[in-house]
Enzyme design. Sequence first.
Site, PDB file in Angstrom:
ATOM      1  CB  CYS A 107      36.430  28.936  46.470  1.00  0.00           C
ATOM      2  SG  CYS A 107      37.175  27.378  46.972  1.00  0.00           S
ATOM      3  CG  LEU A 108      41.382  28.343  42.719  1.00  0.00           C
ATOM      4  CD1 LEU A 108      42.826  27.858  42.827  1.00  0.00           C
ATOM      5  CD2 LEU A 108      41.167  29.112  41.427  1.00  0.00           C
ATOM      6  CG  HIS A 149      39.026  30.733  51.500  1.00  0.00           C
ATOM      7  ND1 HIS A 149      37.885  31.217  50.906  1.00  0.00           N
ATOM      8  CD2 HIS A 149      39.428  29.683  50.744  1.00  0.00           C
ATOM      9  CE1 HIS A 149      37.608  30.480  49.836  1.00  0.00           C
ATOM     10  NE2 HIS A 149      38.536  29.545  49.714  1.00  0.00           N
TER      11      HIS A 149
END
Length: 185
Positions: A107-108, A149
């Site tokens: 995840c960023l 997500h």
Amino acid sequence: MSLRRILTVDKPADLQVLKQVCAPVAAIDEDVKTLAADMLETMYDAPGIGLAAIQIGDLRRVVVMDVGDGEPDDASEDAEPARNPMVFVNPEILWASDELSTYEEGCLSIPDYFDEVKRPARVRVAWLDLYGQRQEREADGLFATCIQHEIDHLNGVLFIDHLSRLRRDRAMTKVKKVMRAKEAA
């Protein structure tokens, strides 16, 4: 278009925003289209394959994704897949399979941390496109994982929330350490 700062879990103020539930978009106007363009530019620059508006501090239900469904621009083996950017306004999961699949997710907003997450293997998702048209698609594989997500983000849920408390605590410790090192460099 402009790059936006991606919120990260190591900063308490950012984490507080990331845990909020986003509001539906009432109308698709130029502001929403600009937001989507900025999100795509930010996602590609990061680089990532998905980004929810909340990750740049905007609490609207907008997601961008590019899971590389396009064909390469040329026939060489190391050619990058053609870009296939998608924008989802007010996305929702209509149905999810009982069958699960496990993907290693990142995840960023949780830099440099990856872990396996079990999610439904297939989903049917509905959303509005940038023309205000309702779209529906059944998805599997990476697309299904990524859209789940990103919709989780819109609901204040991070992928590490699907992990055991021990693994979640390890993730937070690692991210804080990595981010401190990056800031010191």
